[in-house]
Each structure stands twice: as structure tokens, then as C-alpha cells.
Enzyme design. Structure first.
Site, PDB file in Angstrom:
ATOM      1  N   ASP A   1       7.285   4.864  28.884  1.00  0.00           N
ATOM      2  CA  ASP A   1       8.687   4.477  27.553  1.00  0.00           C
ATOM      3  C   ASP A   1       8.526   2.731  27.736  1.00  0.00           C
ATOM      4  OD1 ASP A   1       9.806   4.480  30.952  1.00  0.00           O
ATOM      5  OD2 ASP A   1      10.740   5.631  30.707  1.00  0.00           O
TER       6      ASP A   1
ATOM      7  N   ASN B   1      20.986  10.893  37.572  1.00  0.00           N
ATOM      8  CA  ASN B   1      20.976  12.133  37.107  1.00  0.00           C
ATOM      9  C   ASN B   1      20.104  13.021  36.477  1.00  0.00           C
ATOM     10  OD1 ASN B   1      19.046  10.918  34.871  1.00  0.00           O
ATOM     11  ND2 ASN B   1      21.010  10.256  32.731  1.00  0.00           N
TER      12      ASN B   1
ATOM     13  N   HIS C   1      16.993  12.268  34.591  1.00  0.00           N
ATOM     14  CA  HIS C   1      16.247  12.829  33.246  1.00  0.00           C
ATOM     15  C   HIS C   1      14.560  11.839  34.236  1.00  0.00           C
ATOM     16  CE1 HIS C   1      16.614   7.405  33.501  1.00  0.00           C
ATOM     17  NE2 HIS C   1      15.617   8.013  33.924  1.00  0.00           N
TER      18      HIS C   1
ATOM     19  N   GLU D   1      17.621  12.189  28.881  1.00  0.00           N
ATOM     20  CA  GLU D   1      18.350  11.908  28.537  1.00  0.00           C
ATOM     21  C   GLU D   1      18.661  13.552  29.159  1.00  0.00           C
ATOM     22  OE1 GLU D   1      18.874   9.233  30.632  1.00  0.00           O
ATOM     23  OE2 GLU D   1      19.197   7.802  30.321  1.00  0.00           O
TER      24      GLU D   1
HETATM   25  C1  F6R Z   1      10.450   4.264  33.996  1.00  0.00           C
HETATM   26  C2  F6R Z   1      11.099   6.384  34.304  1.00  0.00           C
HETATM   27  C3  F6R Z   1      12.018   6.408  34.305  1.00  0.00           C
HETATM   28  C4  F6R Z   1      12.087   5.995  36.039  1.00  0.00           C
HETATM   29  C5  F6R Z   1      13.859   7.019  36.596  1.00  0.00           C
HETATM   30  C6  F6R Z   1      13.740   6.392  38.216  1.00  0.00           C
HETATM   31  O1  F6R Z   1       9.459   4.154  33.572  1.00  0.00           O
HETATM   32  O2  F6R Z   1      10.732   6.423  33.095  1.00  0.00           O
HETATM   33  O3  F6R Z   1      12.462   7.379  34.185  1.00  0.00           O
HETATM   34  O4  F6R Z   1      11.331   6.945  36.902  1.00  0.00           O
HETATM   35  O5  F6R Z   1      14.847   5.943  36.152  1.00  0.00           O
HETATM   36  O6  F6R Z   1      13.956   5.305  38.101  1.00  0.00           O
HETATM   37  P1  F6R Z   1      13.911   4.360  39.358  1.00  0.00           P
HETATM   38  O7  F6R Z   1      11.945   4.002  40.109  1.00  0.00           O
HETATM   39  O8  F6R Z   1      13.808   2.894  39.424  1.00  0.00           O
HETATM   40  O9  F6R Z   1      14.774   5.285  40.778  1.00  0.00           O
END
Ligand code: F6R
Length: 249
Positions: free
Chosen positions: A66, A126, A128, A133
Site C-alpha cells: 500500500d 481492526n 485490516h 478495511e
Molecule cells: C502496512 C500495512 C498495514 C499494517 C498494519 C499494522 O503496509 O499494510 O496493514 O501492516 O496497519 O501496522 P503496524 O505494523 O504498524 O502495527
């Protein structure tokens, strides 16, 4: 789905060794990468290994999950900047081989021509994966999305003021992630325990996007003891539900 429980140090070590082994055995491999706090230790281990053993990335291609929309790629909070700082600037990968979803059709055709060998994933509080989402159809593919309030509040801490955080992002879709050969999801910390329990023990539902990973034939979930704390390890799911559980440290 395999679930491995261990310390963060062991997880970073094991996951980096899997990636290094792939790069050594398949020098033209395509890696699917994530940003955020979760994979930072794995990237540090890859950089250390490259310094010590000169593991060769010059033919490796990467596609990140992303990228924020309407944020310059050289902005300190862009995912491009994150990847350059944590990994790309410290190994011999060619920057033109590193890709992020954007407003062009490039990534969709890249994925068609370059099946991803290994996808590294974190999980949002959440549920994702990427920026898919809750409520995202499992058939979704790469696209522009609006970030949920949960995600906006989870990630606003990285920006000087919360209103600087983009409200939209480009993300690979769930169907793109499910096409990958091998998936490794890492979750660490007590704040991930509730969603990890639901992902592994609850229903497979678009309301918890990561739950769909239980349908993929090659997924390993690495959890530290905090993230695994709420799992009911006596549940039948671990013997009969296609989920294997292993304590590694
Ligand atoms: C980032 C991504 C998100 C993160 C998720 C967890 O490229 O795709 O799905 O993996 O938000 O974020 P952290 O690792 O900061 O807890």
C-alpha cells in the site's frame, strides 16, 4: 494455517532467514512487502545479513502492499520513504525493481506478469491487511480506498498533526494477496491480542479481512507471547480446524 509463537527476536530471525533463503534459491523472486512497526525488525535483520553475507538482491523485484494517496513519495511518512530507509537504501536492490500501488494501472499488470513468491503482512487493530478495511469484499483487487476511522487514529501518530494524515490510500486487494504463493503474517504486542484471537478462532468474514487467510494453503502466522495471549490453545480448532500451533521460544 500454521501459528508460531515466540519472542520478537526469534520471529525477526526466523522470518528474515526464510526471506534470505528465498532470495538465495530464487534470485529473481518477487517479494510482497509491508510497512509499519511490525516488519521493521525483519528489515533490520535483512540489512545486517546483507552487510555480513552480501546476499544479492540485484534481480529481486518487490511490490509493497500500500501507499498513501496525495502524499509526495519523498514525504517522510510515505511508504516509499519508509522502505528506502528501512531496507532498499541498505541492500543492492535496484530501485526501479521496487513498486507501490498508485493511480496508474501499472501494479495490476505487474502482478499479472510477476506472481508474488512471498508476502509479508502485518495486521491492523481492526483486522485490516494492506489497507483492506473491515467490510472489503474478498474479491477486491488493487484500488484506491478511504481509510477507516480506526486506521486514521492508529496511524495518525506518525504525522506531526493528525490532520496531515492522508484519508485515502492505494492498496493491493484481498484477491491479490490470496494469489501469493506463501504468506507470512506477523503480529506483536498486547494491542494485537484481541484481533488475533478473532482472526484465528472466530468466523471467516469480510468484517475481519485477515480471517480470509485461513483459506490460503500456505500461511504462517508469527505471534509474540503478548499477541498470542488470548488464544484458547485448548480449542479443537488447533487440531481439527486446519490450524497448527507451535511454540518456538
Ligand atoms: C502496512 C500495512 C498495514 C499494517 C498494519 C499494522 O503496509 O499494510 O496493514 O501492516 O496497519 O501496522 P503496524 O505494523 O504498524 O502495527
Amino acid at each position: 494455517m500454521r501459528v508460531m509463537i515466540g519472542t520478537k527476536t526469534i520471529i525477526d530471525d526466523q522470518v528474515s532467514k526464510i526471506i534470505i533463503n528465498l532470495v538465495n534459491t530464487n534470485p529473481k523472486a518477487v517479494l510482497g512487502l509491508a510497512t509499519g512497526s511490525t516488519p521493521a525488525g525483519v528489515y533490520a535483520a535483512l540489512v545486517n545479513d546483507h552487510i555480513t553475507h552480501r546476499t544479492d538482491y540485484h534481480l529481486i523485484k518487490t511490490i509493497n502492499l500500500d501507499e498513501y494517496a496525495n502524499l509526495d513519495t519523498d514525504h517522510p511518512n510515505s511508504y516509499r520513504t519508509y522502505m528506502n530507509n528501512h531496507l532498499f537504501d541498505h541492500i543492492n536492490i535496484r530501485l526501479e525493481h521496487t513498486h507501490f500501488p498508485d493511480s496508474t494501472p501499472f501494479v495490476a499488470s505487474f502482478l499479472e506478469q510477476h506472481p508474488v513468491n512471498l508476502q509479508l503482512l502485518g495486521i491492523g487493530n481492526n483486522g485490516h491487511i494492506g489497507f483492506n478495511e473491515p467490510g472489503t469484499p474478498f474479491e477486491s483487487s488493487v484500488r484506491l480506498v478511504s481509510l477507516s476511522d480506526d486506521t486514521l487514529s492508529q496511524n495518525a501518530r506518525y504525522f506531526e498533526t493528525p490532520d496531515q494524515m492522508p484519508k485515502k490510500a492505494y492498496t493491493l486487494g484481498i484477491s491479490d494477496i490470496l494469489k501469493v504463493h506463501q504468506i507470512i503474517l506477523i503480529a506483536t504486542g498486547p494491542h494485537k491480542a484481541r484481533i488475533i484471537k478473532q482472526m484465528i478462532e472466530g468466523p471467516i468474514t469480510p468484517q475481519l479481512p485477515a480471517s480470509v487467510l485461513r483459506r490460503h494453503p500456505d500461511v504462517t502466522v508469527y505471534l509474540d507471547h503478548d499477541a498470542a495471549a488470548l488464544l484458547d490453545q485448548s480449542l479443537d480448532i488447533y487440531t481439527k480446524g486446519g490450524v497448527a500451533l507451535d511454540i518456538i521460544a
